[in-house]
Design a protein around this motif. Structure first.
Motif, PDB file in Angstrom:
ATOM      1  N   GLY A 269     -32.220 -84.425 -37.607  1.00 14.24           N
ATOM      2  CA  GLY A 269     -32.546 -83.215 -38.350  1.00 14.24           C
ATOM      3  C   GLY A 269     -33.207 -83.542 -39.679  1.00 14.24           C
ATOM      4  O   GLY A 269     -33.468 -84.706 -40.014  1.00 14.24           O
ATOM      5  N   GLY A 270     -33.456 -82.488 -40.465  1.00 15.00           N
ATOM      6  CA  GLY A 270     -34.175 -82.663 -41.720  1.00 15.00           C
ATOM      7  C   GLY A 270     -33.346 -83.199 -42.858  1.00 15.00           C
ATOM      8  O   GLY A 270     -33.903 -83.645 -43.882  1.00 15.00           O
ATOM      9  N   ASP A 271     -32.016 -83.180 -42.731  1.00 13.12           N
ATOM     10  CA  ASP A 271     -31.185 -83.566 -43.868  1.00 13.12           C
ATOM     11  C   ASP A 271     -30.072 -84.537 -43.493  1.00 13.12           C
ATOM     12  O   ASP A 271     -28.981 -84.493 -44.054  1.00 13.12           O
ATOM     13  CB  ASP A 271     -30.579 -82.323 -44.522  1.00 13.12           C
ATOM     14  N   THR A 272     -30.336 -85.437 -42.543  1.00 14.70           N
ATOM     15  CA  THR A 272     -29.326 -86.433 -42.178  1.00 14.70           C
ATOM     16  C   THR A 272     -29.440 -87.635 -43.114  1.00 14.70           C
ATOM     17  O   THR A 272     -30.457 -87.816 -43.795  1.00 14.70           O
ATOM     18  CB  THR A 272     -29.497 -86.909 -40.722  1.00 14.70           C
ATOM     19  N   PRO A 273     -28.424 -88.502 -43.131  1.00  5.68           N
ATOM     20  CA  PRO A 273     -28.479 -89.683 -44.006  1.00  5.68           C
ATOM     21  C   PRO A 273     -29.594 -90.667 -43.660  1.00  5.68           C
ATOM     22  O   PRO A 273     -29.943 -91.514 -44.495  1.00  5.68           O
ATOM     23  CB  PRO A 273     -27.103 -90.329 -43.790  1.00  5.68           C
ATOM     24  N   VAL A 274     -30.171 -90.573 -42.452  1.00  7.55           N
ATOM     25  CA  VAL A 274     -31.220 -91.534 -42.070  1.00  7.55           C
ATOM     26  C   VAL A 274     -32.614 -90.908 -42.080  1.00  7.55           C
ATOM     27  O   VAL A 274     -33.605 -91.611 -41.877  1.00  7.55           O
ATOM     28  CB  VAL A 274     -30.933 -92.150 -40.686  1.00  7.55           C
ATOM     29  N   THR A 275     -32.701 -89.611 -42.289  1.00 10.03           N
ATOM     30  CA  THR A 275     -34.005 -88.940 -42.293  1.00 10.03           C
ATOM     31  C   THR A 275     -34.892 -89.490 -43.402  1.00 10.03           C
ATOM     32  O   THR A 275     -34.456 -89.604 -44.555  1.00 10.03           O
ATOM     33  CB  THR A 275     -33.839 -87.422 -42.467  1.00 10.03           C
ATOM     34  N   ASP A 276     -36.126 -89.857 -43.039  1.00 10.59           N
ATOM     35  CA  ASP A 276     -37.129 -90.408 -43.967  1.00 10.59           C
ATOM     36  C   ASP A 276     -36.765 -91.788 -44.487  1.00 10.59           C
ATOM     37  O   ASP A 276     -37.391 -92.284 -45.439  1.00 10.59           O
ATOM     38  CB  ASP A 276     -37.387 -89.461 -45.146  1.00 10.59           C
ATOM     39  N   GLN A 277     -35.783 -92.424 -43.871  1.00 11.83           N
ATOM     40  CA  GLN A 277     -35.481 -93.811 -44.208  1.00 11.83           C
ATOM     41  C   GLN A 277     -36.163 -94.745 -43.214  1.00 11.83           C
ATOM     42  O   GLN A 277     -36.435 -94.375 -42.072  1.00 11.83           O
ATOM     43  CB  GLN A 277     -33.970 -94.070 -44.179  1.00 11.83           C
TER      44      GLN A 277
END
Length: 447
Positions: free
Chosen positions: A160-168
Motif C-alpha cells: 500500500g501507500g503507507d507501509t514501512p517498506v513503501t518507497d524504500q
C-alpha cells in the motif's frame, strides 16, 4: 538422449498451461476431442496434437503412449480421467496423474494405496480449501504456501501507500532477519529485485523466509488485523467445497457458519461438522440472505458459483465485513475479482497446475507453487552431486542458472540458512527458489 515425453489429455486451461510450461524441456503431446483447441494450442507452442478420446486405446497409441514417461489426465470429467489412466497402463508403463473434483473418489483412491491405475491423484476441492485457509491465516497475503515441511513460507503481498517498506529500496527494507525479497510483480512485469530496487505502492512483493519472519512482514505491511479463532467466519456454499473449507477452519480452531445454497440440503453438511452451524437461506437471493449474520461477520468466504461469490462479497463490503475471500473457477474473470478489493482470491487451476508440475518434475523438485496465474513458480529442490550449484557461492549462481532465479531460502540439516551472497551451497541443501515459469523445468533439472 531424447527429451522425456509427456502425454496430456485435455487441452483446457490447465492442460494448455502445463503444456506451455513443459515444451522447452519435454516432448509434449496433447489429446483433446476438440480440433479447434488442438489447432489453437499447436499454433502457440511446440506440441504435437491428436484429436480424439483419451480413453481410447487406439487414440493413445496414435499419440505415442508406448514412449510416454508421464500421462496427465486433465479433462473436466473425474471418471474420464481415471479411465484415461487405466487405458494408459494397459498399453504402456507411464507414471499417471489425474485431477479430480470428487473428494469421495479421492479418499477412495487414498484407501486403495494409490490404486485405480492412478499414481498421483490431485483433488481440486481439497487443495483449494487448504490454499484458502492457509492464505487467510496470514494477514494481508494474496497467496501463501509452505515448503520444507512447514519450515519455510512463501507469500505474496500488495504494498500500500503507507507501509514501512513503501518507497524504500530493497536494501533498506531488508530488516526481517530470515526473509528474502524474491520478486516484485509490477504492471504485468516480473522484477528480480536488486539492493537498489525501490518498492513502490501497488507492487506485489513475493517474500520467502521463516514463518516468523514472513508473519512479521505481514503484520508490518498489512492494514488488516490477524483473524482470531473467536472471529465470525461465514462460508457461502454448503456443497463439498464449502465443507472442505469449513473443515480446514475447524482444524485451525475456528467455528465457521455455513450458508447453504439450497435450504432442503442444509441438514446434509450439518452432520459432517463438530462445531459449525448451517443456515438455510438461498445465498443467491440477497434479500433473503441473513443480513444480520453478514453484518456481524469478520470474514465472508465465497465458495458457491463465481457469480454468487462476486455478488455477496460486494454486498459484504457494503456491510463493512472486515475480510472477504472467494474461490474463482473461471480463469477469464479472476482479474475482475482481484480488482474488486477482495482480500483473498483463490484460483484452483493455479494450484492444480503447481501440483501437476511437481509430479512431472519428480525427483528434480520436492514441491512447486504457481504464482501470478502461472507467470512464476516457486520450487523446492534438494541439491545433489550433479547439481550445477553444489559448491557455488550464492553471488555466483547467475553463472550457472538462467536469469530470473532467486534463492529465497536454504535449509541445511534442518536449519534455515539466510541466503546471502557469501553463502556456499552444499550437497544435501534444500533450496527454495523463485523462478520465471518459462524456465522452471530447466532450473529444476539444473539444480
Amino acid at each position: 538422449m531424447g527429451l522425456e515425453m509427456i502425454l496430456i489429455i485435455g487441452a483446457g486451461d490447465v492442460g494448455s498451461n502445463i503444456a506451455a510450461d513443459l515444451t522447452e524441456t519435454h516432448d509434449v503431446t496433447i489429446i483433446d476431442r476438440d480440433p479447434d483447441r488442438i489447432d489453437a494450442l499447436a499454433t502457440k507452442i511446440d506440441v504435437s496434437g491428436v484429436v480424439g478420446d483419451g480413453r481410447s486405446i487406439p487414440v493413445l497409441q496414435e499419440a505415442g503412449i508406448d514412449k510416454a514417461e508421464i500421462v496427465v489426465a486433465s479433462t473436466d470429467s473425474d471418471a474420464a480421467n481415471v479411465m484415461v489412466c487405466n487405458a494408459a497402463k494397459q498399453v504402456g508403463d507411464p507414471s499417471t496423474i489425474a485431477r479430480v473434483k470428487d473428494v469421495g473418489l479421492y479418499r477412495t483412491w487414498q484407501s486403495l494405496d494409490s490404486g485405480l491405475s492412478v499414481d498421483t491423484m490431485l483433488c481440486i476441492d481439497v487443495l483449494a480449501a487448504e490454499a484458502l485457509t492457509r492464505t487467510i491465516a496470514l494477514p494481508g497475503a494474496q497467496a501463501a504456501d509452505t515448503f520444507a515441511d512447514g519450515q519455510v513460507e512463501v507469500a505474496e503481498f500488495e504494498i500500500g501507500g503507507d507501509t514501512p517498506v513503501t518507497d524504500q529500496t530493497v536494501a533498506e527494507a531488508d530488516r526481517y532477519a530470515s526473509a528474502t525479497f524474491a520478486a516484485i510483480f509490477r504492471d504485468d512485469n516480473i522484477i528480480i529485485p536488486e539492493g537498489d530496487t525501490v518498492i513502490q505502492s501497488g507492487d506485489c512483493v513475493v517474500v520467502i523466509g521463516s514463518l516468523h519472519s514472513v508473519s512479521r512482514f505481514a503484520e508490518a505491511v498489512s492494514s488488516q488485523p490477524t483473524l482470531d479463532t473467536d472471529d465470525d467466519v461465514v462460508i457461502v456454499g454448503g456443497d463439498e467445497l464449502g465443507y472442505q473449507i469449513a473443515k480446514q477452519f475447524e482444524d485451525r480452531g475456528w467455528t465457521p457458519h455455513i450458508a447453504e445454497r439450497e435450504s432442503d440440503r442444509e441438514t446434509q453438511p450439518a452432520t459432517r461438522f463438530t462445531e459449525s452451524s448451517v443456515a438455510g437461506p438461498d445465498s443467491r437471493n440477497v434479500e433473503g440472505f441473513s443480513l444480520d449474520r453478514l453484518a456481524n461477520a469478520d470474514l465472508l468466504v465465497g465458495a458457491a458459483d463465481d457469480d454468487t461469490n462476486y455478488l455477496l462479497t460486494q454486498v459484504a463490503r457494503e456491510y463493512n465485513v472486515t475480510k472477504t475471500a472467494a474461490i474463482v473457477n473461471n480463469p477469464a474473470i479472476v482479474e475482475l475479482f482481484e480488482g474488486a478489493a477482495l482480500d483473498v482470491v483463490v484460483h484452483p487451476e493455479d494450484i492444480i497446475a503447481g501440483e501437476i508440475l511437481q509430479a512431472v518434475y519428480g525427483s528434480d523438485s520436492e514441491n512447486v507453487s504457481v504464482l501470478e496465474h502461472d507467470d512464476a513458480e516457486v520450487l523446492e529442490i534438494i541439491v545433489d552431486n550433479e547439481s550445477v550449484l553444489a559448491g557455488t557461492a550464492l553471488r555466483d549462481i547467475s553463472n550457472h542458472l538462467p536469469t530470473g532465479v532467486v534463492i529465497g531460502a536454504i535449509l541445511r540439516e534442518g536449519q534455515l540458512q539466510v541466503p546471502r551472497g557469501n553463502k556456499i551451497i552444499q550437497t544435501g541443501d534444500r533450496i527454495i527458489a523463485f523462478v520465471d515459469a518459462e524456465k522452471a523445468a530447466e532450473v529444476a533439472g539444473l539444480i
